[in-house]
Design a protein around this motif. Structure first.
Motif, PDB file in Angstrom:
ATOM      1  N   THR A  49       0.855  -1.182   0.000  1.00 29.60           N
ATOM      2  CA  THR A  49       0.000   0.000   0.000  1.00 29.60           C
ATOM      3  C   THR A  49       0.891   1.231   0.000  1.00 29.60           C
ATOM      4  O   THR A  49       2.011   1.205   0.506  1.00 29.60           O
ATOM      5  CB  THR A  49      -0.930   0.046   1.226  1.00 29.60           C
ATOM      6  N   GLN A  51       0.441   5.614   0.344  1.00 33.31           N
ATOM      7  CA  GLN A  51      -0.430   6.771   0.492  1.00 33.31           C
ATOM      8  C   GLN A  51       0.142   7.931  -0.308  1.00 33.31           C
ATOM      9  O   GLN A  51       1.316   8.277  -0.164  1.00 33.31           O
ATOM     10  CB  GLN A  51      -0.567   7.177   1.956  1.00 33.31           C
ATOM     11  N   VAL A  56      -5.092   6.317  -0.193  1.00 37.95           N
ATOM     12  CA  VAL A  56      -4.264   5.126   0.013  1.00 37.95           C
ATOM     13  C   VAL A  56      -4.519   4.179  -1.150  1.00 37.95           C
ATOM     14  O   VAL A  56      -5.664   3.806  -1.427  1.00 37.95           O
ATOM     15  CB  VAL A  56      -4.598   4.432   1.348  1.00 37.95           C
ATOM     16  N   TYR A  57      -3.444   3.815  -1.852  1.00 36.00           N
ATOM     17  CA  TYR A  57      -3.529   2.893  -2.979  1.00 36.00           C
ATOM     18  C   TYR A  57      -3.016   1.531  -2.521  1.00 36.00           C
ATOM     19  O   TYR A  57      -1.975   1.439  -1.876  1.00 36.00           O
ATOM     20  CB  TYR A  57      -2.679   3.388  -4.152  1.00 36.00           C
ATOM     21  N   THR A  58      -3.748   0.482  -2.855  1.00 37.49           N
ATOM     22  CA  THR A  58      -3.337  -0.876  -2.515  1.00 37.49           C
ATOM     23  C   THR A  58      -3.102  -1.645  -3.802  1.00 37.49           C
ATOM     24  O   THR A  58      -3.946  -1.638  -4.700  1.00 37.49           O
ATOM     25  CB  THR A  58      -4.434  -1.586  -1.694  1.00 37.49           C
TER      26      THR A  58
END
Length: 84
Positions: A49, A51, A56-58
């Protein structure tokens, strides 16, 4: 096969990394090399992940066991397409 074009400083950097890794492996016992190799593999899925600002990108990965092309073939295909 894939061809990379590097400037001399990049080539020297990669070559030094490779040489130091070879020296490290040569100094290990057979058992130590096997342990190093087994620990170097991706035992778990590649997930992370990150941010950026307030989002927040997973990223999750999975591998298709029945795929028609290997990871190497896919990477080469993508790189070849992006270089056109």
């Amino acid at each position: 096969m894939m061809k990379l074009e590097l400037v001399k400083s990049e080539y020297d950097y990669v070559n030094n990394l490779l040489s130091s890794q070879i020296d490290k492996l040569k100094s290990m016992t057979s058992e130590q090399r096997m342990e190093w190799y087994n620990n170097s593999l991706f035992n778990k899925p590649i997930n992370f992940t990150k941010q950026i600002d307030n989002t927040v990108y997973t990223v999750n990965t999975h591998f298709n066991e029945t795929a028609n092309e290997s990871v190497n073939e896919k990477i080469v295909r993508i790189l070849e397409q992006s270089s056109k």
